[in-house]
Design a protein around this motif. Sequence first.
Motif, PDB file in Angstrom:
ATOM      1  N   THR B 197       0.969  -1.154   0.081  1.00 13.13           N
ATOM      2  CA  THR B 197       0.179  -0.100   0.093  1.00 13.13           C
ATOM      3  C   THR B 197       0.959   0.972  -0.048  1.00 13.13           C
ATOM      4  N   THR B 226      -6.951  -6.306  11.999  1.00 11.32           N
ATOM      5  CA  THR B 226      -7.677  -5.111  11.426  1.00 11.32           C
ATOM      6  C   THR B 226      -7.223  -4.813  10.054  1.00 11.32           C
ATOM      7  N   VAL B 227      -5.990  -4.454  10.055  1.00  7.14           N
ATOM      8  CA  VAL B 227      -5.393  -4.137   8.500  1.00  7.14           C
ATOM      9  C   VAL B 227      -5.670  -4.828   7.470  1.00  7.14           C
ATOM     10  N   SER B 230     -10.242  -5.414   7.589  1.00  5.69           N
ATOM     11  CA  SER B 230     -11.208  -4.144   7.430  1.00  5.69           C
ATOM     12  C   SER B 230     -11.315  -3.792   5.954  1.00  5.69           C
ATOM     13  N   PRO B 231     -12.554  -3.276   5.770  1.00  9.70           N
ATOM     14  CA  PRO B 231     -12.699  -2.752   4.151  1.00  9.70           C
ATOM     15  C   PRO B 231     -11.672  -1.552   4.015  1.00  9.70           C
ATOM     16  N   ASP B 232     -11.266  -0.611   4.981  1.00 10.32           N
ATOM     17  CA  ASP B 232     -10.203   0.178   4.589  1.00 10.32           C
ATOM     18  C   ASP B 232      -8.801  -0.196   4.346  1.00 10.32           C
ATOM     19  N   GLY B 233      -8.771  -1.290   5.034  1.00  7.22           N
ATOM     20  CA  GLY B 233      -7.249  -1.972   4.793  1.00  7.22           C
ATOM     21  C   GLY B 233      -6.422  -1.178   5.466  1.00  7.22           C
ATOM     22  N   SER B 235      -4.961   1.474   4.775  1.00  3.23           N
ATOM     23  CA  SER B 235      -5.269   2.965   4.662  1.00  3.23           C
ATOM     24  C   SER B 235      -5.487   3.521   6.351  1.00  3.23           C
ATOM     25  N   ILE B 236      -5.863   2.685   6.923  1.00  2.00           N
ATOM     26  CA  ILE B 236      -6.057   3.042   8.424  1.00  2.00           C
ATOM     27  C   ILE B 236      -4.957   3.330   9.006  1.00  2.00           C
ATOM     28  N   ARG B 238      -2.756   5.763   7.922  1.00  2.00           N
ATOM     29  CA  ARG B 238      -2.837   7.078   7.405  1.00  2.00           C
ATOM     30  C   ARG B 238      -3.370   8.041   8.410  1.00  2.00           C
ATOM     31  N   ARG B 239      -4.245   7.578   9.136  1.00  2.00           N
ATOM     32  CA  ARG B 239      -4.925   8.310  10.333  1.00  2.00           C
ATOM     33  C   ARG B 239      -4.102   8.406  11.581  1.00  2.00           C
TER      34      ARG B 239
END
Lengths: 251, 243
Positions: B197, B226-227, B230-233, B235-236, B238-239
């Motif tokens: 990613t 979670t990485v 989760s649907p966000d993969g 990119s979580i 980044r927060r």
Amino acid sequence: MGFHKDAERASLSDVRARHLMEGAAANADLSGHAADLQRLCRAAVDHLRLDGAVIHLMTTSGPSGIGASSDPRSARFGDLPFTTGDGPCLDAFSRRRPVLIPGLEQARDRWPGFSSVALEDGVGAVFSLPLQVGAVAFGVLDLYAWKATRLAEDQVALALAFARVATEILLHAADRKAGSDGSGEEMHHGRLLDHRPEIHQAQGMVMVALGLTLADAMVSMRAHAFSSGRPLIDIAREIISGGPLPDASGP
Amino acid sequence: MIAIERLADVFVDVADTLVADFDLIEFLHSVAAHATEISGGAAAGLMLTDEDGRLHHMGASSGDARLLELFQLQNAEGPCLDCCRTGQPVISTDLADSVDAWPVFVPRALAAGVHAVHAFPMRLREKVIGGLNVFGQQSGSLSSDQVRVVQALADVATIALIQEQAISRAEMVTEQLQSALNSRIVVEQAKGAVARTFGITVEEAFALLRNHARASRIRLTDLAHTVVTSPDGPSILRRSPSD
């Protein structure tokens, strides 16, 4: 055996579990993966000297049914956690670890709903083994004994091997491209039991790069390895070093 | 001699990790790092043995692929495998003399610049659950102080793995081992997803995951899970953790 060369040392228990499964009989109305899973349940019961086996298929949003059972009585216990809302198999799935209960009576407070019914109906011991590869989870293999009983070390090794073989069958079943004959020739090669880190790193990469689920990423890597006749570890290392990705739309 | 201040730092760090709601994979990684530092070696790696006696690589102080390969190779032969089989420390102070014992392992080790190996058992009563492997760049033995401290680290890793003060049930060891082995796979899957990613190496991805987990006070394995689910993969990540 040649295929051990490039795989991690194949587990003898895995080889044995697969062999025992192939020697067991399934109901005549079952075929393909469903028949394999029932054979596996029956072989597990016979060779672990236990009384019942059930494969629960589950997703993170809840149970999706029974994949197989060794016999009708076990199938009934298999339904139980989904009625009572508690039970070892639910814990095994959510905590991603085996739950081994040699004496259900002593552990009844952990699952009051499940235990009250199961003990009443004569379940003495429950062994719940998650069917998973890292974050890929298909469900749980539940093994029952009508009397409280401990598994000896070699029984634990074989039980875990049955769970791994069941996981392989379910992973293969997820491979829609492979059709439904279920024989999965590559499953007979030790390479699929290979858990070297690079393989799972590459799996994560393929998931992101091709927008697949984690399970499908493994399926596509395996298909690529099988069709090119190369070890999975080579495919994985190539992906990690920026090499070609398996073709998602594949053959 | 190991400086007493250094030793204190190591055990304060280990104790700090163990009292908190710690992540086993993260912990084993830090044990490997401490073992390397104490021994002044090139790398240390931790292997666990499963119910079939196969070794599984759980953590290393180095991301060097050639060194990692040396840990994995030991599923077939090597000091760590011997150590896990016998439950005794296995030491080769000059690997060049050990070619007969490990004909595949030794040439690869020498090619990777490893000249000495110490393998310490992770013992739980009569059961061996793994080994801590220390690789040295120069031939020679660790001092008796170093040996005692690294063995103590291996013992602490064993305790961390088993997590229970009194192991009342033999079944718990299996539950914990299997959980640890699967957690390791989850973390590898996440490393790959994060690396792809963000266009970084898997080693950088591991550092990113560890830092994020620490800053957000969630366990590394939970974050990794979670990485990849989760649907966000990835990119979580980044927060910022405070969001």
